[in-house]
Design an enzyme around this catalytic site. Structure first.
Site: not given
Ligand code: BES
Ligand code: ZN
Length: 890
Positions: A156, A292, A327, A330, A349
């Site tokens: 992603e 992720m 996660e 999601h 998100e």
């Molecule tokens: N889908 C995201 C991971 C991601 C972030 C992929 C940026 C590509 C670019 C994942 O679900 C996510 O949001 N992770 C967060 C943690 C969350 C608890 C806010 C992160 O990586 O900080």
């Molecule tokens: Zn996320």
């Protein structure tokens, strides 16, 4: 698929989408990564590791064509052919690449027809890079201390194309069948369960996985490494496993418990069973984001998954629970139902952020998760969205390079905040019902924002679409100005809130929202009354009669707006704050709003300081989070001279003293989660603001800590290290560096990095930067840079550093450029003058910053807001502080 109304189509024509001539149905992928450098003669010539790939992709031909265009990046396609009707194999005539569009186009000598059964076959090689995107390598130590490599993926938003040629758009869903060919001693993981495993003629292990359900490319994962794991099952029999490096699997215990309960919780809440046979949670030592959500195979940074009961802090436990829940949310919101295009990233998100808190609150009811939502998520949303350079939740995204930058507080925090507002407006029951219908309707498909609004509107019978579109399509949010007309009647007027203080004057082009308002008042402080503000201005007759001493809008801070009262009313609101007649969230709301308003020049800073002083007896964690963050802003903007810094520090410590004394240095047996969070927060602020007594105790504890780690509990380690480094010299610096080097838990290493930059000596900061560049994992280097960037004494150095090393930073962090944006922000954090803003602008004008443009504009705007604030209120602020410090003898 939906989202194809006219406006939407218009937008789509601007997008860089692949031609819709063919569509993938089934990808059979075979990957063989190199996990050892061929010959390691010295440190010389650090080549990359490679991987071999074979892709067999069954296609649906939509319109007859001789050429097929698909995404491919940094891949070399060696051979391409197409198999027609399971018999004829036609070799490609030509393969060309478009670097800009990140595509490959394969030309065949014959036309492919919609009536044919067609599969293209590609042989290719790629790079197992070290930049944490695509199919990449991560390193760890083997049992003899030697460096070993694992191979893992992060696709992603748009990096599946670095691992295999594909239609790398979220709406082009397909089925995937993965096969990995690896050294016989390695473990393989992917989204699905392995169905077969054998050793091939070259002694390698060949592992084939079950086919996935139909899904988007960005959610695919495959991992090759050496792992230990622990496991448990959900009530519904889903196998949940946590994978870690060898010897560390017990550190996954907490996450495993959270995951098992959360999967059950979501399956019930959404009324849809988790559709895959298993759920793996895998800790990856080198990882760019926090985690992720790959379907069935979620990957994490170690600090977002691993908890060591003896060495992990309370914050770390909160973080792990939140990330795991996020996660797992999601798996429904994102994986089962996927956004139609990145414009709707917030559906992923924003929802996962909101739903994570729902789950954490369910699992840990005593944590006060929804109260924390306001001081963290809600507050971050309002902060970023008060800039003119913010963007709407639904944001135009044209090309791959634009996507990374929208993983920001608007998509996550504002997204989650408008959802919370809506859930509150519709009632959670009705909202939940709507979500269930929506998820069922769009399972294994894609959806756009309007699709969700339509379903919620049908289910709730309320005008969701017309109200919510205003919140997701317009940039910013309103401030409600409470006024009194000639007849002493209350008048509410909305304008967009901007940190710069600028407000639109004319009614015609003014931005308007439909705002659900909840209000409480002195006569009934626990009873919320609701109404909707629809127009620009409305008289609120009879709402608050003369008998009311005060009233507060946005009760429980459930709406995404700020409120500005007449100064007389602000005055009256101080008492219910002081006496805690208002709930902690409402106290927090007043603190947040008054501070933001004074920064924007809509209220004198002295009035916000008066409000701040009313929090002397505050005991709530979330209020303190906000107050301390406001102290930090004041300190960096107004602390330009020794005298002003001294006055502020006296004032802050005075306000903090009661709570610091109440908390002490020792945790009570079984004390509340929020108290364990509050203690380090308050003590750390006392250290930062140089309270002599706190510093001296902390320094003593540091000595004991160096002697034996068990002498200081994990929650206080950050505080004692901060005290030692910020008030010490080379010795303490070296001691913390040594702690970094000997720490085994990554959380401890991060704590060290966060304190090294607090040294008062610029020469040590330089040393830290040089050392860190070599010895700190790429993903963690930012902690060091930010700790220098937030140290007033390091502000100049860090900016010089960024300028001088821009190319190297770009090389290392520019691929998944959301990492680069963190550097950009960290290096301007302490800037507060127009001249600095000019310099930042001038510097980036000469640089290649694709995908970081908005971040740069936001940083510059923020600096200019601070500069104006200082010019406007410096004198009055200083006088207020002088008076306060004298009157209170602090
Ligand atoms: N889908 C995201 C991971 C991601 C972030 C992929 C940026 C590509 C670019 C994942 O679900 C996510 O949001 N992770 C967060 C943690 C969350 C608890 C806010 C992160 O990586 O900080
Ligand atoms: Zn996320």
């Amino acid at each position: 698929m939906t989202g194809t109304n006219e406006a939407e189509q218009q937008v789509q024509t601007n997008r860089h989408l692949l031609p819709q001539i063919v569509k993938p149905k089934l990808y059979k992928l075979q990957l063989e990564p190199e996990l050892e450098f061929p010959e390691q003669n010295g440190a010389q010539g650090k080549q990359d590791l490679k991987f071999q790939g074979k892709a067999n992709i069954e296609l649906e031909i939509i319109s007859s064509t001789k050429c097929v265009t698909l995404h491919a990046l940094d891949l070399e396609i060696k051979e391409a052919a197409v198999e027609v009707n399971n018999s004829k194999l036609i070799k490609a005539e030509n393969i060309s690449y478009d670097k800009e569009q990140q595509t490959a186009t394969i030309l065949f000598p014959e036309t492919l027809l919609p009536t044919q059964k067609v599969a293209i076959q590609l042989d290719y090689t790629g790079t197992l890079n070290d930049q944490m995107v695509g199919f990449y390598r991560s390193s760890y130590k083997g049992s003899n201390g030697e460096t070993r490599y694992m191979a893992t993926t992060q696709f992603e938003p748009t990096d599946a194309r670095r691992a295999f040629p594909c239609w790398d758009e979220p709406a082009i869903k397909a089925v995937f069948e993965i096969t990995l060919i690896v050294p016989a001693d390695r473990d393989c993981l992917s989204n699905m369960i392995a169905v077969s495993e054998h050793i091939n003629e070259s002694g390698k292990k060949v592992v084939q996985f079950q086919r996935t359900p139909i899904m988007s490319t960005y959610l695919l994962a495959f991992i090759v490494g050496e792992f230990d794991h622990i496991e448990d099952k959900t009530e519904q029999g889903i196998m949940v496993r946590v994978y870690t490096l060898k010897g560390s699997s017990e550190l996954g215990r907490f996450a495993l418990q959270v995951a098992v309960k959360t999967l059950t919780f979501f399956a019930e809440f959404f009324d849809i069973a988790y559709p895959l046979p298993k759920m793996d949670l895998v800790a990856i030592p080198d990882f760019a984001a926090g985690a992720m959500e790959n379907w069935g195979c979620v990957t994490f940074r170690e600090t977002a998954l691993l908890i060591d009961p003896a060495n992990s802090s309370t914050v770390a436990r909160s973080r792990v629970a939140e990330v795991v829940a996020h996660e797992l949310a999601h798996q429904w919101f994102g994986n089962l139902v996927t956004m139609e295009w990145w414009t709707h990233l917030w559906l992923n998100e924003g929802f996962a952020t909101w739903a994570a808190d729902l789950a954490v609150d369910h699992l840990f009811p005593s944590w006060g998760t929804w109260l924390q939502f306001v001081s963290s998520t809600f507050s971050a949303a309002l902060r970023l969205d008060s800039l003119e350079s913010s963007h709407p939740i639904e944001v135009e995204v044209k090309k791959a390079g634009d996507v990374n930058e929208i993983f920001d507080a608007i998509s996550y925090c504002k997204g989650a905040s408008v959802i919370r507002m809506l859930a509150n407006y519709l009632s959670l029951e009705s909202f939940q019902k709507g979500l269930q219908v929506y998820l069922k309707k769009f399972s294994y498909k894609n959806a756009a924002t309007d699709d969700l609004w339509k379903v919620l509107e049908e289910v709730s019978g309320k005008p969701v679409f017309s109200m919510m579109s205003l919140w997701t399509r317009q940039t910013g949010y309103p401030v409600i100005q409470v006024k009194q007309n000639q007849d002493n009647q209350w008048l509410f007027e909305q304008t967009r809130f901007l940190s710069s203080g600028f407000t639109e004057q004319t009614t015609e082009n003014a931005t308007l929202w439909i705002i659900p308002i909840g209000a409480i008042s002195s006569s009934k402080p626990t009873e919320t009354r609701y109404f909707l503000l629809k127009g620009k201005k409305e008289e609120m007759n009879d709402v608050f009669g003369k008998e009311e001493d005060w009233f507060k809008l946005n009760s429980n801070q459930s709406g995404v707006y700020r409120v500005n009262y007449p100064l007389s009313l602000w005055e009256k609101l101080r008492k219910p704050v002081q006496e805690c007649i208002l709930s902690s969230t409402d106290r927090l709301g007043l603190s947040m709003d008054s501070f933001a308003l004074c920064r924007a020049g809509m209220m004198p800073t002295t009035s916000a300081l008066d409000m701040m002083a009313s929090f002397e007896n505050e005991t709530d964690y979330n209020c303190w989070v906000d107050l301390i963050s406001n102290f930090d802003s004041l300190h960096s903007v107004f602390g330009k001279t020794d005298e002003s810094r001294y006055l502020m520090e006296r004032f802050f410590c005075h306000i903090l003293r009661n709570i610091a004394q109440q908390l002490g240095w020792n945790a009570a047996e079984g004390e509340e989660h929020s108290v364990s969070l509050l203690r380090p927060k308050v003590l750390r602020a006392m250290v930062d603001y140089k309270d002599a007594n706190t510093l001296s105790i902390a320094r003593q504890l540091f000595e004991q800590y160096i002697h034996n780690k068990d002498n200081v509990v994990a929650d206080l380690r950050g505080v004692v290290m901060a005290a030692a480094v910020s008030s010490g010299g080379q010795k303490e610096f070296d001691q913390v560096k040594h702690l970094f080097e000997t720490a085994t838990l990554n959380e401890e290493k991060v704590r060290c990095l966060q304190t090294l930059g607090m040294t008062p000596q610029v020469s040590l900061m330089k040393e830290a930067l040089e050392w860190g560049w070599q010895h700190v994992r790429y993903q963690d280097y930012i902690y060091l840079v930010s700790s220098i960037g937030s140290n007033p004494k390091g502000a100049e150095l860090i900016w010089e550093y960024l300028k001088e090393h821009w190319n190297a930073l770009y090389e290392r962090y520019g691929k998944g450029n959301f990492m680069l944006t963190s550097f950009i922000r960290a290096c301007t954090a302490q800037m507060t003058t127009q001249m600095e803003a000019d310099q930042v602008e001038a510097f980036y004008r000469t640089k290649h910053v694709e995908g970081c443009e908005r971040t740069i504009r936001q940083c510059v705007e923020r600096i200019r807001v601070s500069a104006k604030w200082f010019e406007r209120d410096e004198k009055a602020t200083k006088e207020w502080l002088q008076r306060y410090v004298k009157d209170h003898n602090c």
